[in-house]
Design a protein around this motif. Structure first.
Motif, mmCIF file in Angstrom:
data_model
loop_
_atom_site.group_PDB
_atom_site.id
_atom_site.type_symbol
_atom_site.label_atom_id
_atom_site.label_comp_id
_atom_site.label_asym_id
_atom_site.label_seq_id
_atom_site.Cartn_x
_atom_site.Cartn_y
_atom_site.Cartn_z
ATOM 1 N N THR A 5 36.228 -0.133 39.535
ATOM 2 C CA THR A 5 35.758 -0.211 38.149
ATOM 3 C C THR A 5 35.440 1.166 37.581
ATOM 4 O OG1 THR A 5 33.461 -0.515 38.843
ATOM 5 C CG2 THR A 5 34.783 -2.516 38.544
ATOM 6 N N GLY A 6 35.579 2.212 38.362
ATOM 7 C CA GLY A 6 35.326 3.563 37.893
ATOM 8 C C GLY A 6 33.897 4.027 38.100
ATOM 9 N N LYS A 7 33.054 3.129 38.627
ATOM 10 C CA LYS A 7 31.660 3.507 38.884
ATOM 11 C C LYS A 7 31.551 4.126 40.267
ATOM 12 C CE LYS A 7 29.689 -0.122 35.980
ATOM 13 N NZ LYS A 7 28.873 -1.326 35.959
ATOM 14 N N SER A 8 30.510 4.909 40.453
ATOM 15 C CA SER A 8 30.281 5.534 41.751
ATOM 16 C C SER A 8 30.033 4.457 42.800
ATOM 17 C CB SER A 8 29.074 6.468 41.669
ATOM 18 O OG SER A 8 28.797 6.997 42.936
ATOM 19 N N ALA A 9 30.646 4.628 43.973
ATOM 20 C CA ALA A 9 30.477 3.646 45.051
ATOM 21 C C ALA A 9 29.075 3.696 45.653
ATOM 22 C CB ALA A 9 31.522 3.896 46.131
ATOM 23 N N PHE A 10 28.365 4.810 45.447
ATOM 24 C CA PHE A 10 27.027 4.968 45.996
ATOM 25 C C PHE A 10 26.051 5.333 44.883
ATOM 26 C CE2 PHE A 10 29.726 6.083 49.681
ATOM 27 C CZ PHE A 10 29.262 5.141 50.579
ATOM 28 N N SER A 11 24.831 4.832 45.011
ATOM 29 C CA SER A 11 23.780 5.232 44.074
ATOM 30 C C SER A 11 23.269 6.619 44.467
ATOM 31 C CB SER A 11 22.631 4.223 44.120
ATOM 32 O OG SER A 11 21.967 4.308 45.376
ATOM 33 N N VAL A 12 22.482 7.215 43.589
ATOM 34 C CA VAL A 12 21.895 8.523 43.890
ATOM 35 C C VAL A 12 21.033 8.426 45.141
ATOM 36 C CG1 VAL A 12 20.323 10.301 43.044
ATOM 37 C CG2 VAL A 12 21.991 9.294 41.494
ATOM 38 N N LYS A 13 20.281 7.341 45.263
ATOM 39 C CA LYS A 13 19.425 7.151 46.439
ATOM 40 C C LYS A 13 20.266 7.101 47.713
ATOM 41 C CE LYS A 13 16.225 3.915 48.619
ATOM 42 N NZ LYS A 13 15.582 2.603 48.561
ATOM 43 N N GLU A 14 21.368 6.355 47.673
ATOM 44 C CA GLU A 14 22.232 6.249 48.851
ATOM 45 C C GLU A 14 22.831 7.605 49.216
ATOM 46 O OE1 GLU A 14 24.102 1.787 48.828
ATOM 47 O OE2 GLU A 14 24.702 3.141 47.205
ATOM 48 N N LEU A 15 23.264 8.349 48.217
ATOM 49 C CA LEU A 15 23.821 9.682 48.479
ATOM 50 C C LEU A 15 22.774 10.608 49.092
ATOM 51 C CD1 LEU A 15 25.972 10.211 45.262
ATOM 52 C CD2 LEU A 15 26.817 9.828 47.593
ATOM 53 N N ALA A 16 21.527 10.506 48.599
ATOM 54 C CA ALA A 16 20.442 11.334 49.147
ATOM 55 C C ALA A 16 20.161 10.957 50.600
ATOM 56 C CB ALA A 16 19.189 11.174 48.302
ATOM 57 N N ILE A 17 20.211 9.654 50.888
ATOM 58 C CA ILE A 17 19.977 9.197 52.266
ATOM 59 C C ILE A 17 21.079 9.709 53.192
ATOM 60 C CG2 ILE A 17 20.020 7.128 53.730
ATOM 61 C CD1 ILE A 17 18.481 5.702 51.428
ATOM 62 N N ILE A 18 22.325 9.582 52.748
ATOM 63 C CA ILE A 18 23.447 10.067 53.550
ATOM 64 C C ILE A 18 23.321 11.572 53.785
ATOM 65 C CG2 ILE A 18 25.953 10.466 53.517
ATOM 66 C CD1 ILE A 18 26.146 7.702 52.037
ATOM 67 N N ALA A 19 22.980 12.318 52.724
ATOM 68 C CA ALA A 19 22.829 13.776 52.842
ATOM 69 C C ALA A 19 21.701 14.135 53.805
ATOM 70 C CB ALA A 19 22.566 14.389 51.467
ATOM 71 N N PHE A 20 20.594 13.380 53.747
ATOM 72 C CA PHE A 20 19.472 13.666 54.639
ATOM 73 C C PHE A 20 19.884 13.505 56.100
ATOM 74 C CE2 PHE A 20 15.984 12.203 57.311
ATOM 75 C CZ PHE A 20 15.097 13.254 57.183
ATOM 76 N N PHE A 21 20.583 12.415 56.412
ATOM 77 C CA PHE A 21 20.953 12.178 57.806
ATOM 78 C C PHE A 21 22.097 13.085 58.265
ATOM 79 C CE2 PHE A 21 18.271 8.565 57.047
ATOM 80 C CZ PHE A 21 17.577 8.473 58.244
ATOM 81 N N THR A 22 22.926 13.533 57.329
ATOM 82 C CA THR A 22 23.909 14.565 57.655
ATOM 83 C C THR A 22 23.178 15.838 58.060
ATOM 84 O OG1 THR A 22 25.530 13.652 56.096
ATOM 85 C CG2 THR A 22 25.807 15.956 56.729
ATOM 86 N N SER A 23 22.157 16.198 57.277
ATOM 87 C CA SER A 23 21.363 17.401 57.569
ATOM 88 C C SER A 23 20.615 17.262 58.895
ATOM 89 C CB SER A 23 20.355 17.652 56.443
ATOM 90 O OG SER A 23 21.025 17.797 55.223
ATOM 91 N N LEU A 24 20.091 16.065 59.153
ATOM 92 C CA LEU A 24 19.374 15.832 60.415
ATOM 93 C C LEU A 24 20.306 16.072 61.601
ATOM 94 C CD1 LEU A 24 16.735 14.804 61.801
ATOM 95 C CD2 LEU A 24 17.777 12.524 61.749
ATOM 96 N N THR A 25 21.533 15.600 61.492
ATOM 97 C CA THR A 25 22.508 15.823 62.572
ATOM 98 C C THR A 25 22.772 17.317 62.745
ATOM 99 O OG1 THR A 25 23.542 13.700 62.024
ATOM 100 C CG2 THR A 25 24.774 15.179 63.467
ATOM 101 N N ALA A 26 22.928 18.023 61.622
ATOM 102 C CA ALA A 26 23.190 19.472 61.682
ATOM 103 C C ALA A 26 22.029 20.218 62.331
ATOM 104 C CB ALA A 26 23.445 20.016 60.276
ATOM 105 N N VAL A 27 20.806 19.811 62.029
ATOM 106 C CA VAL A 27 19.623 20.488 62.587
ATOM 107 C C VAL A 27 19.483 20.181 64.081
ATOM 108 C CG1 VAL A 27 17.092 20.555 62.547
ATOM 109 C CG2 VAL A 27 18.384 20.634 60.398
ATOM 110 N N LEU A 28 19.557 18.898 64.447
ATOM 111 C CA LEU A 28 19.367 18.537 65.858
ATOM 112 C C LEU A 28 20.516 19.046 66.743
ATOM 113 C CD1 LEU A 28 17.765 14.970 65.764
ATOM 114 C CD2 LEU A 28 16.673 17.190 66.080
#
Length: 195
Positions: A5-28
């Motif tokens: 439908t042209g809308k983003s598949a993820f909400s801003v909250k979901e993108l922030a959550i994904i980014a946080f856990f990506t960063s957690l993996t990078a740090v650990l």
């Protein structure tokens, strides 16, 4: 990423959550102990994969690990030892790293799929702990298998030689990582309400 439908598949909250856990993996992943006889270090990146899968929906857990691999492939030094670039994924440890999204999917499906969450309401804590440990063990076997096959291919060692230098010495520490996640992360997952 957009849906039909042209809308983003993820909400801003979901993108922030994904980014946080990506960063957690990078740090650990930077908590890594080199082993003199092996090209594979003892890395705590696996703990981040487990934590992501324990706390997130399956698709979010997978995307957090895919994003980790993509930014590392682009040259950002997020892999163990502050390394980055395509060469790392094509190097001896590439098979282990490339298994991260699949590992996240296995554990997240076991714990956070709709079917699993509805069944969990009728299960005791002991069963949940056992299910979590079993899912992480299966994910670890997938990591070991993919990593060992790739390591033997890139180094020219036999599968068994690669197993001896890059799996067998790591089993005790990997069991401790799983136990940490079972007894420290599983009990707090319902309180974090990331779902």
């Amino acid at each position: 990423m957009r849906n039909r439908t042209g809308k983003s598949a993820f909400s801003v909250k979901e993108l922030a959550i994904i980014a946080f856990f990506t960063s957690l993996t990078a740090v650990l992943a930077q908590i890594a102990i080199p082993i003199p006889f092996s090209p594979v270090p003892i890395s705590f990146g696996l703990v981040a994969v487990y934590i992501s899968a324990i706390l997130l929906k399956p698709k979010h857990a997978i995307y957090s690990q895919v994003c980790y691999l993509i930014i590392g492939m682009m040259g950002v030094p997020v892999f163990a030892g502050f390394r980055g670039g395509v060469g790392v994924l094509f190097g001896p440890t590439g098979g282990y790293l490339l298994s991260y999204p699949l590992m996240a999917w296995i554990v997240a499906m076991a714990l956070n799929s709709q079917k699993s969450l509805s069944a969990e309401q009728r299960q005791s804590k002991g069963i949940i702990f056992l299910k979590s440990a079993l899912a992480m063990c299966i994910a670890l076997i997938v990591c070991y298998t993919a990593g060992t096959i790739w390591l033997s291919f890139t180094t020219g060692n036999t599968f068994y030689a690669a197993l001896a230098i890059a799996v067998l010495p790591f089993i005790p520490m990997d069991i401790l990582k799983i136990l940490f996640c079972v007894f420290a992360i599983i009990p707090i997952r319902s309180r974090l309400s990331i779902q």
